[in-house]
Design a protein around this motif. Structure first.
Motif, PDB file in Angstrom:
ATOM      1  N   GLY A 208       0.779  -1.228   0.000  1.00 41.80           N
ATOM      2  CA  GLY A 208       0.000   0.000   0.000  1.00 41.80           C
ATOM      3  C   GLY A 208       0.812   1.280   0.000  1.00 41.80           C
ATOM      4  O   GLY A 208       0.290   2.355  -0.218  1.00 41.80           O
TER       5      GLY A 208
ATOM      6  N   GLN B  32      -2.230   7.179  -6.974  1.00 47.88           N
ATOM      7  CA  GLN B  32      -3.598   7.332  -6.467  1.00 47.88           C
ATOM      8  C   GLN B  32      -4.538   6.312  -7.101  1.00 47.88           C
ATOM      9  O   GLN B  32      -5.335   5.682  -6.411  1.00 47.88           O
TER      10      GLN B  32
ATOM     11  N   GLY C 284      -4.448   2.805  -5.797  1.00 50.66           N
ATOM     12  CA  GLY C 284      -4.986   2.576  -4.464  1.00 50.66           C
ATOM     13  C   GLY C 284      -3.974   2.661  -3.338  1.00 50.66           C
ATOM     14  O   GLY C 284      -4.234   2.181  -2.230  1.00 50.66           O
TER      15      GLY C 284
ATOM     16  N   THR D 249      -1.879   4.044  -0.226  1.00 56.29           N
ATOM     17  CA  THR D 249      -2.251   4.881   0.910  1.00 56.29           C
ATOM     18  C   THR D 249      -1.175   5.922   1.207  1.00 56.29           C
ATOM     19  O   THR D 249      -1.484   6.965   1.774  1.00 56.29           O
ATOM     20  N   VAL D 250       0.057   5.628   0.830  1.00 55.07           N
ATOM     21  CA  VAL D 250       1.177   6.533   1.090  1.00 55.07           C
ATOM     22  C   VAL D 250       2.087   6.573  -0.130  1.00 55.07           C
ATOM     23  O   VAL D 250       2.364   5.543  -0.750  1.00 55.07           O
TER      24      VAL D 250
ATOM     25  N   ASN E  87      -0.085  11.292   2.089  1.00 56.70           N
ATOM     26  CA  ASN E  87      -1.049  10.225   2.353  1.00 56.70           C
ATOM     27  C   ASN E  87      -2.261  10.427   1.464  1.00 56.70           C
ATOM     28  O   ASN E  87      -2.636  11.558   1.147  1.00 56.70           O
ATOM     29  N   PHE E  88      -2.875   9.310   1.081  1.00 48.38           N
ATOM     30  CA  PHE E  88      -4.083   9.338   0.272  1.00 48.38           C
ATOM     31  C   PHE E  88      -5.222   8.736   1.090  1.00 48.38           C
ATOM     32  O   PHE E  88      -5.018   7.760   1.815  1.00 48.38           O
ATOM     33  N   GLN E  89      -6.386   9.301   0.961  1.00 46.10           N
ATOM     34  CA  GLN E  89      -7.570   8.769   1.638  1.00 46.10           C
ATOM     35  C   GLN E  89      -8.137   7.630   0.788  1.00 46.10           C
ATOM     36  O   GLN E  89      -8.284   7.785  -0.418  1.00 46.10           O
ATOM     37  N   PRO E  90      -8.451   6.506   1.413  1.00 44.27           N
ATOM     38  CA  PRO E  90      -9.067   5.427   0.639  1.00 44.27           C
ATOM     39  C   PRO E  90     -10.448   5.839   0.154  1.00 44.27           C
ATOM     40  O   PRO E  90     -11.134   6.609   0.814  1.00 44.27           O
TER      41      PRO E  90
END
Length: 139
Positions: free
Chosen positions: A60, A91, A94, A96-97, A135-138
């Motif tokens: 991830g 992104q 998928g 997350t970081v 960081n990415f939001q799921p």
């Protein structure tokens, strides 16, 4: 001038990695563990490879390594186009970081794309770096 971004092989990245990042080291020094399973992108200007970026996925988290644009093509927006492409890929995949060890001299560049410093400055081969990430939001 026509610009294109394509997936490339690890071998195709090595000359630019060496010339831009470690000109005083042999090409083999620019190879990193995981190259064979990483994704490698090249940015072409008029069908000539002028920049490279490699991304390594791990549970991830996606790491950017060996991001380089030929000196004579820096400041033309090519690196920005390549990093935008990579962040979009990350992104969509998928993650997350997204993170990298950024040379201190490139810190402001990465900050423009939303990466933030984590921790203190550190050194590799007498070059100063910062760990930077976003960081990415799921979904």
């Amino acid at each position: 001038m026509e610009m294109k971004i394509r997936k490339i092989t690890c071998v195709a990245t090595l000359d630019i990695r060496q010339r831009v990042l470690w000109p005083d080291k042999p090409k083999e020094y620019c190879e990193v563990e995981g190259d064979e399973s990483a994704l490698h992108y090249g940015i072409y200007l008029e069908e000539v490879l002028v920049g490279v970026a490699s991304v390594y996925e791990d549970a991830g988290a996606v790491r950017l390594r060996k991001f380089a644009v030929e000196a004579e093509h820096q400041g033309m927006g090519l690196g920005a186009a390549l990093i935008r492409h990579v962040i979009h890929y990350v992104q969509c995949a998928g993650a997350t970081v997204f993170w990298c060890d950024a040379r201190e001299s490139a810190r402001a560049f990465y900050e423009r794309f939303g990466l933030s410093i984590e921790g203190e400055r550190f050194y590799k081969a007498n070059v100063s770096y910062y760990r930077m990430s976003m960081n990415f939001q799921p979904d």
